[in-house]
Every structure is written in C-alpha cells, then in structure tokens.
Design an enzyme around this catalytic site. Structure first.
Site, PDB file in Angstrom:
ATOM      1  N   GLY A 147       0.827  -1.205   0.000  1.00  0.00           N
ATOM      2  CA  GLY A 147       0.000   0.000   0.000  1.00  0.00           C
ATOM      3  C   GLY A 147       0.855   1.246   0.000  1.00  0.00           C
ATOM      4  O   GLY A 147       2.065   1.189  -0.240  1.00  0.00           O
ATOM      5  N   ASN A 148       0.238   2.373   0.235  1.00  0.00           N
ATOM      6  CA  ASN A 148       1.003   3.614   0.371  1.00  0.00           C
ATOM      7  C   ASN A 148       0.312   4.516   1.386  1.00  0.00           C
ATOM      8  O   ASN A 148      -0.722   4.148   1.952  1.00  0.00           O
ATOM      9  CB  ASN A 148       1.189   4.305  -0.988  1.00  0.00           C
ATOM     10  CG  ASN A 148      -0.131   4.664  -1.631  1.00  0.00           C
ATOM     11  OD1 ASN A 148      -0.890   5.476  -1.105  1.00  0.00           O
ATOM     12  ND2 ASN A 148      -0.418   4.049  -2.776  1.00  0.00           N
ATOM     13  N   ARG A 149       0.846   5.695   1.606  1.00  0.00           N
ATOM     14  CA  ARG A 149       0.397   6.532   2.731  1.00  0.00           C
ATOM     15  C   ARG A 149      -0.786   7.421   2.425  1.00  0.00           C
ATOM     16  O   ARG A 149      -1.188   8.241   3.254  1.00  0.00           O
ATOM     17  CB  ARG A 149       1.550   7.418   3.197  1.00  0.00           C
ATOM     18  CG  ARG A 149       2.681   6.634   3.800  1.00  0.00           C
ATOM     19  CD  ARG A 149       3.849   7.545   4.080  1.00  0.00           C
ATOM     20  NE  ARG A 149       5.033   6.775   4.397  1.00  0.00           N
ATOM     21  CZ  ARG A 149       5.681   6.825   5.557  1.00  0.00           C
ATOM     22  NH1 ARG A 149       5.249   7.613   6.503  1.00  0.00           N
ATOM     23  NH2 ARG A 149       6.748   6.100   5.752  1.00  0.00           N
ATOM     24  N   ALA A 179      -3.462   7.799  -5.296  1.00  0.00           N
ATOM     25  CA  ALA A 179      -2.059   7.356  -5.329  1.00  0.00           C
ATOM     26  C   ALA A 179      -2.078   5.907  -5.812  1.00  0.00           C
ATOM     27  O   ALA A 179      -2.126   4.964  -5.013  1.00  0.00           O
ATOM     28  CB  ALA A 179      -1.428   7.482  -3.951  1.00  0.00           C
TER      29      ALA A 179
END
Ligand code: CTP
Length: 348
Positions: free
Chosen positions: A150-152, A221
């Site tokens: 995943g990402n932030r 994102a």
C-alpha cells in the site's frame, strides 16, 4: 500542530521560467495570483496575518458570547463572509488568537455543527451540469488474503475535491481506494481496492468513448507495481529469504490522456497530481514531465511530506502556461483552486 519549516518555496512563473531563473536570479517572478509564496512556515502563521490585511471596518463585535451548551451562537444575518469569520468564536475561548478563523477548540466542536462553523465564501455554482470523476486514496495490491502493498495516501485531497465539486453543482463520481472517510454529501462513491479494479471502474465512469465525463481529477495514489501473483491462501513464514516478484501496473491517467489525444477531444479535462520528494524546483520539473507524458491539462505538484495525511497542503499548479504557487491551503481550499481551473477548462 506546527509543520516543519519548508525546504524551499514554490515560485509562480510562466512556462520555461525555471530555466531562466536558474541562470539569473534577477528574473525572479512573483505569484500572478497574489498567493503567498514564502514565509508560511506554519499553517497558523498564514492565518495570523490575515486579519491585519483585512482592514478595520468592523461594526460587529469581535467575539460573540459563548452559547449555552447545545445552542448555536447567534449569527449576524446580513454580515459579509469576512465579518462573519472575524465574529465567529475562535478556539481558545471557544478559542485562542493563534487558531485559524472558523477552527474550534477541541471539545467545542460538538456545540457548533460543522456546517455553520466552517465558513467559506459561498462556492460559485460554475460547475453546474458538469460531470466530474474524482479518484482518491491509495490502491492496495494484495499479496495474500492477509497482506498487501500500500502507500500513505489517506484520500483527504480527493474527497475534498469531490465534496467541493458537488457543492459547486457538479455531478460527482468518486472512485475511492480503501480509506476511512465518510462519503461527501451528494457524491456517488464507488469503492475499489487495487489498480486494475480502479482502472475498470474508471473506464466505466468515463465511457469507452470518453463521453461519460467532463473532467477527471486523478488524485488517487495508484500503486505503480503489484505482486505478480496473489496467493489465495496465507503465505507461511519460513526461515528462507522471501523475494516478491512485482509487475508494473498500467498508468491509468496516461491511458486516459492517450485516448483523449487520439480522439481529438478537448474533454474530459484531465488533472493529475505529482506527489514528490526533492526541492521545489525538482518537484515542479517532475510535474512538468508528467504533464507532457500523461497528456493532461494540469498537474498539482506537491511534496509528500506536505500532503499525506494532512488537512492542508502546499502545492503549485503546473500547466502549459506556467506555474502558480499557492502557498499553504486547507485541502478544501486547494480543491477549490483546482476546480477553478477545471471550470475554465470545461467552459473554454
Ligand atoms: N497515476 C495513474 N496510474 C498509475 C500511477 C499514477 O493514473 N499507475 C496517476 C496518479 O493518480 C497521479 C499521477 O498519475 O495523478 C502521477 O502519479 P505519481 O505516482 O506521482 O507518478 P508516476 O506516474 O507513478 O511516476 P513516479 O512514481 O515515477 O513519480
């Protein structure tokens, strides 16, 4: 909370000006929009300066008495937005002087419903009748039923764009990766998980001939890679080193940009984001690269440290005409600035 001192300041400039600037600092340009370009080392510093600029023609009391619990403060019926902002209670008494206008102290919020306290200029209805697709949040790429890449991204920026677009009269479809945010009022929300699912849902919303939307704001994102295989069962730990094979995801925005270019259409208006690290000049250069490579109309350039998870952001709008540095803005205000550009692109 204080934000760290900025590493530099975005500068507004017409296209190509960065190159000229690097050879001659004497050619520096100021923001064409009058937006603050520097000195906003904290969110609150920006707000503290505002009252000094706005003059002293007040006929209203500067502070209204705190209301009894459960009641709203009396709001003056005919005052302007600026007067109303100054007259509203601030956090501290309900508030302190360092608190941005309209913000409330913790604990006071329940006495002031957000719709009343969150005072902004009434939005222009200049997106009336437009169909706006917004993507938001991260995509997550499953490794197995338990783990993912995943990402932030928290989705706050995309949700703010969706909310403001809806309040400005647009019909909004919000395609959201996994986030913990409530659906904005009047917005159709479609939840997705991975990049490939977002791609399917995005094209269904846009229509294969791109006739299903007037604008796309691609703030998600999207993960650039996904595991080559998603295991249907939980991978078990072993003593061995684990090497995960990743394959590239499609660039969703670039695909839409290429399809629009091939169709010869001007719409949908296409807005991308560039969340980067580096100096402001590098961030703007990356954004310019994405503008061209993805064939879009506008790229919102910002630093990862200024944006992920925050309620405000320090961004610059980059298009073929140049760079507009916006300074630190709450995300709903930044959303409005982006949507101002969308309105122009859709009505040209
Ligand atoms: N984007 C996309 N599909 C991807 C990756 C990104 O549509 N697979 C979109 C994002 O929604 C954003 C823009 O492209 O609007 C830029 O995304 P970003 O991650 O900053 O850039 P990348 O193209 O992925 O390039 P890099 O990660 O190398 O900076």
């Amino acid at each position: 909370m204080r934000r760290p001192a900025p590493r530099g300041e975005f500068r507004s400039s017409p296209a190509g000006a960065e190159n000229r600037e690097s050879s001659s600092r004497g050619n520096e340009r100021q923001s064409t929009a009058g937006a603050p370009l520097s000195g906003q080392s904290t969110k609150f510093a920006a707000h503290r300066r505002a009252p000094r600029r706005t003059g002293a023609h007040l006929v209203l009391p500067r502070r209204l008495p705190a209301p009894p619990p459960g009641r709203l403060p009396p709001l003056p019926g005919s005052c302007t937005d600026a007067r109303l902002r100054r007259a509203l209670p601030r956090a501290g008494e309900v508030s302190g002087l360092d608190t941005p206008p309209g913000d409330l102290a913790p604990g006071a919020a329940s006495r002031y419903p957000r719709a009343v306290v969150d005072v902004r200029a009434p939005p222009p209805k200049n997106l009336d009748g437009l169909r706006v697709v917004v993507t938001a949040g991260p995509t997550v790429e499953d490794i197995d039923p338990v783990r993912f890449l995943g990402n932030r991204s928290t989705g706050k920026m995309g949700f703010a764009v969706a909310a403001r677009a809806a309040s400005r009269g647009a019909t909004v479809t919000l395609i959201a990766g996994p986030v913990a945010l409530a659906t904005p009022e009047g917005v159709r929300r479609l939840d997705v998980r991975g990049a490939l699912e977002m791609r399917r849902v995005l094209w269904a919303a846009l229509g294969s001939g791109l006739d299903g939307a007037d604008a796309l704001v691609m703030s998600a994102a999207v993960a650039d890679y996904r595991p080559a295989e998603t295991s249907p069962v939980k991978r078990k730990r072993t003593a061995e080193k684990l090497v995960l094979e990743l394959v590239p995801n499609p660039d969703l925005l670039a695909e839409v940009g290429a399809a629009r270019a091939a169709s010869g259409r001007r719409l949908p208006a296409l807005v991308g984001f560039a969340v980067e690290t580096g100096t402001d000049a590098e961030v703007v250069a990356y954004a310019r690269g994405k503008l061209a490579k993805k064939q879009v109309d506008l790229v919102v350039a910002n630093h990862a440290g200024d944006s992920f998870g925050r309620d405000d952001n320090r961004a610059a709008l980059v298009d073929a005409g140049g760079v507009e540095a916006l300074g630190v803005l709450p995300k709903p205000d930044l959303a409005d600035r982006i949507l101002d550009r969308v309105a122009v692109l859709c009505h040209r």
